[in-house]
Scaffold this motif. Structure first.
Motif, PDB file in Angstrom:
ATOM      1  N   ASP A 130      -7.459  23.461  76.884  1.00 57.63           N
ATOM      2  CA  ASP A 130      -7.053  22.054  76.835  1.00 57.63           C
ATOM      3  C   ASP A 130      -6.318  21.600  78.092  1.00 57.63           C
ATOM      4  O   ASP A 130      -6.119  20.401  78.289  1.00 57.63           O
ATOM      5  CB  ASP A 130      -6.164  21.804  75.611  1.00 57.63           C
ATOM      6  N   PRO A 175      -5.854  20.465  81.807  1.00 56.78           N
ATOM      7  CA  PRO A 175      -6.758  19.841  82.780  1.00 56.78           C
ATOM      8  C   PRO A 175      -7.164  20.780  83.919  1.00 56.78           C
ATOM      9  O   PRO A 175      -8.312  20.738  84.368  1.00 56.78           O
ATOM     10  CB  PRO A 175      -5.940  18.658  83.320  1.00 56.78           C
ATOM     11  N   ASN A 204      -7.868  23.803  83.833  1.00 52.69           N
ATOM     12  CA  ASN A 204      -8.895  24.746  83.411  1.00 52.69           C
ATOM     13  C   ASN A 204     -10.262  24.111  83.201  1.00 52.69           C
ATOM     14  O   ASN A 204     -11.197  24.772  82.781  1.00 52.69           O
ATOM     15  CB  ASN A 204      -8.443  25.482  82.148  1.00 52.69           C
ATOM     16  N   ARG A 205     -10.389  22.848  83.514  1.00 51.86           N
ATOM     17  CA  ARG A 205     -11.695  22.174  83.434  1.00 51.86           C
ATOM     18  C   ARG A 205     -12.487  22.330  84.734  1.00 51.86           C
ATOM     19  O   ARG A 205     -13.679  22.071  84.772  1.00 51.86           O
ATOM     20  CB  ARG A 205     -11.503  20.700  83.113  1.00 51.86           C
ATOM     21  N   ARG A 241     -14.488  24.175  87.508  1.00 52.89           N
ATOM     22  CA  ARG A 241     -15.371  25.335  87.566  1.00 52.89           C
ATOM     23  C   ARG A 241     -15.714  25.623  89.012  1.00 52.89           C
ATOM     24  O   ARG A 241     -16.158  24.747  89.748  1.00 52.89           O
ATOM     25  CB  ARG A 241     -16.646  25.102  86.764  1.00 52.89           C
TER      26      ARG A 241
END
Length: 56
Positions: free
Chosen positions: A27, A29, A31-32, A34
């Protein structure tokens, strides 16, 4: 001094190093994002094991 002798590991064994920093908070941000990965052939050196990366 080699890592093996420093750690008291027999010279007949091979060392593989890995680092883990825990589980990602999906959850968060940050870690969004890639990122791509560098191919093993460009980032890993395997000694005395000809063709070990060819099986991929």
């Amino acid at each position: 001094m080699s890592a093996q002798s420093h750690l008291g590991v027999s010279e007949e064994l091979k060392l593989l190093f890995g680092i883990s920093f825990g589980a990602a908070d999906l959850d968060a941000p940050a870690n969004r994002l890639r990122m791509g990965r560098t191919p093993l052939e460009r980032s890993v050196v395997v000694h005395d094991t000809t063709g070990v990366l060819d099986a991929r």
